[in-house]
Design a protein around this motif. Sequence first.
Motif, PDB file in Angstrom:
ATOM      1  N   GLU A 161      -3.235  -3.940 -21.129  1.00 42.55           N
ATOM      2  CA  GLU A 161      -3.912  -3.257 -20.021  1.00 42.55           C
ATOM      3  C   GLU A 161      -3.406  -1.820 -19.875  1.00 42.55           C
ATOM      4  OE1 GLU A 161      -4.341  -3.003 -15.258  1.00 42.55           O
ATOM      5  OE2 GLU A 161      -3.686  -4.948 -16.022  1.00 42.55           O
ATOM      6  N   ASN A 162      -4.340  -0.882 -19.844  1.00 39.89           N
ATOM      7  CA  ASN A 162      -3.984   0.541 -19.707  1.00 39.89           C
ATOM      8  C   ASN A 162      -4.604   1.155 -18.453  1.00 39.89           C
ATOM      9  OD1 ASN A 162      -6.647   0.491 -20.509  1.00 39.89           O
ATOM     10  ND2 ASN A 162      -6.383   1.791 -22.306  1.00 39.89           N
ATOM     11  N   VAL A 163      -4.873   0.292 -17.460  1.00 43.65           N
ATOM     12  CA  VAL A 163      -5.453   0.747 -16.201  1.00 43.65           C
ATOM     13  C   VAL A 163      -4.420   0.744 -15.087  1.00 43.65           C
ATOM     14  CG1 VAL A 163      -7.344   0.386 -14.563  1.00 43.65           C
ATOM     15  CG2 VAL A 163      -7.676  -0.162 -16.973  1.00 43.65           C
ATOM     16  N   GLY A 164      -3.421  -0.153 -15.165  1.00 39.31           N
ATOM     17  CA  GLY A 164      -2.310  -0.104 -14.232  1.00 39.31           C
ATOM     18  C   GLY A 164      -2.357  -1.074 -13.083  1.00 39.31           C
ATOM     19  N   TRP A 257      -7.376  -1.970  -3.652  1.00 35.03           N
ATOM     20  CA  TRP A 257      -7.801  -1.815  -5.036  1.00 35.03           C
ATOM     21  C   TRP A 257      -6.969  -0.805  -5.824  1.00 35.03           C
ATOM     22  CZ3 TRP A 257     -10.398  -5.026  -7.875  1.00 35.03           C
ATOM     23  CH2 TRP A 257     -11.030  -4.622  -9.060  1.00 35.03           C
ATOM     24  N   THR A 258      -6.586   0.309  -5.178  1.00 33.22           N
ATOM     25  CA  THR A 258      -5.821   1.323  -5.904  1.00 33.22           C
ATOM     26  C   THR A 258      -4.340   1.286  -5.529  1.00 33.22           C
ATOM     27  OG1 THR A 258      -6.487   2.955  -4.242  1.00 33.22           O
ATOM     28  CG2 THR A 258      -7.736   2.896  -6.294  1.00 33.22           C
ATOM     29  N   GLN A 259      -4.025   1.429  -4.243  1.00 30.39           N
ATOM     30  CA  GLN A 259      -2.621   1.399  -3.846  1.00 30.39           C
ATOM     31  C   GLN A 259      -2.046  -0.013  -3.885  1.00 30.39           C
ATOM     32  OE1 GLN A 259      -3.069   3.772  -0.101  1.00 30.39           O
ATOM     33  NE2 GLN A 259      -1.495   5.059  -1.010  1.00 30.39           N
ATOM     34  N   LEU A 260      -2.890  -0.994  -3.634  1.00 26.13           N
ATOM     35  CA  LEU A 260      -2.516  -2.396  -3.832  1.00 26.13           C
ATOM     36  C   LEU A 260      -3.518  -2.976  -4.832  1.00 26.13           C
ATOM     37  CD1 LEU A 260      -1.550  -3.571  -0.240  1.00 26.13           C
ATOM     38  CD2 LEU A 260      -0.018  -3.179  -2.184  1.00 26.13           C
ATOM     39  N   PRO A 261      -3.238  -2.824  -6.113  1.00 27.47           N
ATOM     40  CA  PRO A 261      -4.212  -3.202  -7.149  1.00 27.47           C
ATOM     41  C   PRO A 261      -4.661  -4.656  -7.039  1.00 27.47           C
ATOM     42  CG  PRO A 261      -2.382  -1.968  -8.093  1.00 27.47           C
ATOM     43  CD  PRO A 261      -1.992  -2.284  -6.684  1.00 27.47           C
ATOM     44  N   VAL A 262      -5.901  -4.889  -7.435  1.00 25.58           N
ATOM     45  CA  VAL A 262      -6.556  -6.194  -7.450  1.00 25.58           C
ATOM     46  C   VAL A 262      -7.047  -6.584  -6.051  1.00 25.58           C
ATOM     47  CG1 VAL A 262      -6.319  -8.674  -7.948  1.00 25.58           C
ATOM     48  CG2 VAL A 262      -5.175  -7.000  -9.441  1.00 25.58           C
ATOM     49  N   HIS A 312      -1.277   4.351 -19.904  1.00 27.45           N
ATOM     50  CA  HIS A 312      -2.237   4.576 -18.818  1.00 27.45           C
ATOM     51  C   HIS A 312      -3.325   5.522 -19.283  1.00 27.45           C
ATOM     52  CE1 HIS A 312      -3.903   6.230 -15.044  1.00 27.45           C
ATOM     53  NE2 HIS A 312      -3.720   5.003 -14.627  1.00 27.45           N
ATOM     54  N   ARG A 313      -4.559   5.099 -19.104  1.00 24.23           N
ATOM     55  CA  ARG A 313      -5.696   5.958 -19.467  1.00 24.23           C
ATOM     56  C   ARG A 313      -5.737   7.181 -18.560  1.00 24.23           C
ATOM     57  NH1 ARG A 313     -11.233   2.978 -20.949  1.00 24.23           N
ATOM     58  NH2 ARG A 313     -11.841   5.123 -20.582  1.00 24.23           N
ATOM     59  N   PRO A 314      -5.851   8.376 -19.134  1.00 25.26           N
ATOM     60  CA  PRO A 314      -5.853   9.579 -18.300  1.00 25.26           C
ATOM     61  C   PRO A 314      -7.087   9.712 -17.421  1.00 25.26           C
ATOM     62  CG  PRO A 314      -6.299  10.127 -20.602  1.00 25.26           C
ATOM     63  CD  PRO A 314      -5.882   8.692 -20.571  1.00 25.26           C
ATOM     64  N   ASP A 315      -8.158   8.980 -17.751  1.00 24.32           N
ATOM     65  CA  ASP A 315      -9.380   9.068 -16.939  1.00 24.32           C
ATOM     66  C   ASP A 315      -9.437   7.991 -15.860  1.00 24.32           C
ATOM     67  OD1 ASP A 315      -9.645   7.000 -18.767  1.00 24.32           O
ATOM     68  OD2 ASP A 315     -11.790   7.312 -19.075  1.00 24.32           O
ATOM     69  N   ARG A 316      -8.322   7.305 -15.597  1.00 22.63           N
ATOM     70  CA  ARG A 316      -8.271   6.305 -14.540  1.00 22.63           C
ATOM     71  C   ARG A 316      -7.254   6.728 -13.486  1.00 22.63           C
ATOM     72  NH1 ARG A 316     -12.277   5.134 -16.735  1.00 22.63           N
ATOM     73  NH2 ARG A 316     -12.932   3.117 -17.564  1.00 22.63           N
ATOM     74  N   THR A 317      -7.518   6.376 -12.238  1.00 25.73           N
ATOM     75  CA  THR A 317      -6.612   6.727 -11.155  1.00 25.73           C
ATOM     76  C   THR A 317      -5.279   6.006 -11.318  1.00 25.73           C
ATOM     77  OG1 THR A 317      -7.498   4.945  -9.786  1.00 25.73           O
ATOM     78  CG2 THR A 317      -8.483   7.138  -9.520  1.00 25.73           C
ATOM     79  N   VAL A 318      -4.230   6.644 -10.833  1.00 26.82           N
ATOM     80  CA  VAL A 318      -2.905   6.021 -10.855  1.00 26.82           C
ATOM     81  C   VAL A 318      -2.854   4.954  -9.767  1.00 26.82           C
ATOM     82  CG1 VAL A 318      -0.432   6.398 -10.557  1.00 26.82           C
ATOM     83  CG2 VAL A 318      -1.828   8.090 -11.786  1.00 26.82           C
ATOM     84  N   LYS A 319      -2.372   3.773 -10.119  1.00 22.98           N
ATOM     85  CA  LYS A 319      -2.337   2.651  -9.189  1.00 22.98           C
ATOM     86  C   LYS A 319      -0.930   2.475  -8.615  1.00 22.98           C
ATOM     87  CE  LYS A 319      -6.551   1.589 -10.563  1.00 22.98           C
ATOM     88  NZ  LYS A 319      -6.724   2.552 -11.645  1.00 22.98           N
ATOM     89  N   GLY A 320      -0.858   1.860  -7.439  1.00 26.66           N
ATOM     90  CA  GLY A 320       0.428   1.483  -6.886  1.00 26.66           C
ATOM     91  C   GLY A 320       0.726   2.095  -5.531  1.00 26.66           C
TER      92      GLY A 320
END
Length: 341
Positions: A161-164, A257-262, A312-320
């Motif tokens: 997985e490269n989305v984070g 979804w982004t700061q708390l993935p899934v 991590h894909r550069p075209d995806r938002t940083v998660k966490g």
Amino acid sequence: MRLLVLGGTEFVGRAVVEAALGRGWDVTVLNRGRHAPAPGVTALTGDRTAPGGLDALDAHAGDWDAVVDTWSAAPRPVHEAARLLRGRARRYVYVSSCSVYAWAPPAGYGEDAPVVEGAAPDADRTDYARDKRGGELAAVDAFGTEDSVLVRAGLILGPYENVGRLPWWLGRIARGGPVLAPGPRDLPLQYVDARDLAAWILGAAEQELSGPFNLMSPQGHATMGELLDACVRVTGSDAELRWTGPEVVLGAGIEPWTQLPVWVPPGTDMHDALHAADVSRAVATGLSCRPAGETVADTWNWLRSIGGTAPHRPDRTVKGLDPRVEAEVLAGTGGVSDTTP
């Protein structure tokens, strides 16, 4: 079977390649050459965004039983590749997204739900939903409805997985201590392991399927609690999951979804769209989903094998979530401690 994968070195593409090789298929990949291809493939190099980016493919002798395309930016490269390959491949499988549905699809939506408007098969980049829909139109434009497969995937997890998303949770829980666990604990999740997605794609090529398919696990295949419990178990950390109500999480300004993935809060359009699709068509044609614990364990083993830091894909938002925000929320509420294995 002879398979061409456009991409094939990262996440879903890599899973498709490894699954095909495992079945003894003859696999060719075309990509920019930034990552090492899986051993055993015929590797062609080309940048689909650059002039002449498909020259290596054009010059390559032979044809294929199926093409798998995982492109997720402007539709134009899908349009150009599909047009080049018609007549040289029997079926074009485009890995799309459930994001192509007009927002917000109701719980239980099927493949006949309305899709976004304004997409075009040869368009330049616009937004994710229209780009994916444009890719679908490009595949159908070149191969027709009978020889194209539109894989409308939802949340994808698993090794590579490269989305984070899952890597972030594993990394956070591995650090231990009190962990902000967004509730409710029994919140139903819907996702697909990239390897199960890959297996279904190869089966679709063998069965000569066509048309759109919602591709994720059946509703409620796992819960938020089962996913995070598995993270605690496989990391062996002293993490203490503190289940916190959705109203507290949202009240703190934390983004689902982004700061708390899934995680997305229950009873919302967002949850219905991301975790409540009808996947009966995919299940009827062979989709089988492994247990959440297996996906989590294998992702953790992969992370450790590469040093613990996921690409991590550069075209995806940083998660966490910022540790300071997490600490502030937990200090204010305490959460509900639950470390049930």
